[in-house]
Design an enzyme around this catalytic site. Structure first.
Site, mmCIF file in Angstrom:
data_model
loop_
_atom_site.group_PDB
_atom_site.id
_atom_site.type_symbol
_atom_site.label_atom_id
_atom_site.label_comp_id
_atom_site.label_asym_id
_atom_site.label_seq_id
_atom_site.Cartn_x
_atom_site.Cartn_y
_atom_site.Cartn_z
ATOM 1 N N ASP A 252 42.870 36.159 19.675
ATOM 2 C CA ASP A 252 41.804 36.879 20.388
ATOM 3 C C ASP A 252 40.640 37.186 19.452
ATOM 4 O O ASP A 252 40.691 38.131 18.661
ATOM 5 C CB ASP A 252 42.358 38.183 20.969
ATOM 6 C CG ASP A 252 43.177 37.933 22.233
ATOM 7 O OD1 ASP A 252 44.304 38.429 22.328
ATOM 8 O OD2 ASP A 252 42.663 37.217 23.122
ATOM 9 N N ASP B 108 45.820 36.230 31.429
ATOM 10 C CA ASP B 108 45.718 36.913 30.137
ATOM 11 C C ASP B 108 45.416 38.400 30.321
ATOM 12 O O ASP B 108 44.341 38.779 30.753
ATOM 13 C CB ASP B 108 44.587 36.259 29.326
ATOM 14 C CG ASP B 108 44.467 36.849 27.937
ATOM 15 O OD1 ASP B 108 43.474 36.519 27.255
ATOM 16 O OD2 ASP B 108 45.344 37.641 27.543
HETATM 17 C C1 DX5 Z 1 42.313 41.132 25.762
HETATM 18 C C2 DX5 Z 1 42.916 39.841 25.219
HETATM 19 C C3 DX5 Z 1 44.343 39.634 25.646
HETATM 20 C C4 DX5 Z 1 45.264 40.762 25.185
HETATM 21 C C5 DX5 Z 1 46.652 40.523 25.732
HETATM 22 O O1 DX5 Z 1 40.933 41.117 25.575
HETATM 23 O O2 DX5 Z 1 42.168 38.729 25.654
HETATM 24 O O3 DX5 Z 1 44.809 38.383 25.136
HETATM 25 O O4 DX5 Z 1 45.313 40.781 23.771
HETATM 26 O O5 DX5 Z 1 47.427 41.580 25.266
HETATM 27 P P1 DX5 Z 1 48.374 42.423 26.267
HETATM 28 O O6 DX5 Z 1 49.491 41.475 26.637
HETATM 29 O O7 DX5 Z 1 48.834 43.549 25.403
HETATM 30 O O8 DX5 Z 1 47.557 42.797 27.444
HETATM 31 ZN ZN ZN Z 2 43.088 36.806 25.135
#
Ligand code: DX5
Ligand code: ZN
Length: 219
Positions: free
Chosen positions: A34, A179
């Protein structure tokens, strides 16, 4: 079976090596990187994610699934293409017009990297249809981009199923990645809606046993 892409955004400082190797042994299919620039979203993880990516490349052969949450997509591509990820996904909302979207798709393909296009919760799914013939994946954000550990916005399920229907009706063959906020309670509905790659960060990294939760998410 769907695939799981583990987001390392919330990885504990200090035991990165152990976490990465454990995730590999636990059969994550990808590492989800990310990349945030502090402008498109509030946090800035740019350098940390570059370091993590370079490190993962040294100790693991698993593919990298790079998610660019940045305004300056071109600069981010030129930095992250050097680690040869499997796919680079950029946000539709970071481009000012259709021409910039098309140019960005071409730019990523020129580096022999697969292309994904991501949309935020408030962006209508119809806005991404015209680019489907040119990309390998659509990333549907199921939370507002910017941080891990959020609760899934369940309205996004309908968006995923509309996208799935559109892809099937037009006989395209691309991945749908969901996501944000994906855990054992939400995964079933996301898969039923049509996502075939699930990104999960907090749910996996907080689990006692990575192997079990990754298996359960995939099932
Ligand atoms: C948020 C990111 C996601 C997030 C997913 O901006 O794009 O990929 O890190 O993490 P969780 O599973 O904790 O929502
Ligand atoms: Zn992400």
């Amino acid at each position: 079976m769907v695939e799981v892409s583990t987001s390392i955004l919330s990885m504990q400082q200090g035991d990165e090596a152990e976490t990465i190797l454990k995730l590999e042994k636990s059969k994550t299919d990808y590492f989800h990187i990310d990349v945030m620039d502090g402008k498109f979203v509030e946090k800035n993880t740019f350098n940390k994610m570059r370091e993590y990516s370079e490190y993962i490349k040294r100790i693991s052969n698993l593919p990298l699934d790079v998610h660019l949450m940045v305004e300056d997509v071109e600069t981010a591509i030129s930095v992250f293409e050097t680690i040869q990820p499997n796919i680079i996904t950029f946000h539709l909302e970071a481009c000012k017009d259709e021409n910039e979207v098309i140019q960005t798709i071409k730019r990523i393909k020129e580096s022999n990297i697969k292309v994904g296009i991501a949309i935020k919760p408030n962006t209508k799914i119809e806005e991404v249809y015209k680019y489907i013939p040119y990309v390998h994946m659509v990333l549907v954000m199921t939370v507002e981009p910017g941080k891990g550990g959020q609760t899934m916005i369940t309205d996004m399920l309908e968006k995923i199923s509309k996208l799935k229907t559109y892809i099937e009706e037009n006989e395209y063959d691309i991945d749908i990645e969901a996501d944000g906020g994906i855990n054992l309670a939400t995964a079933e509905r996301v898969k039923k809606a049509g996502a075939n790659i699930l990104v999960s960060g907090t749910a996996i990294l907080q689990a006692v046993d990575y192997k079990t939760i990754i298996y359960e998410l995939k099932k």
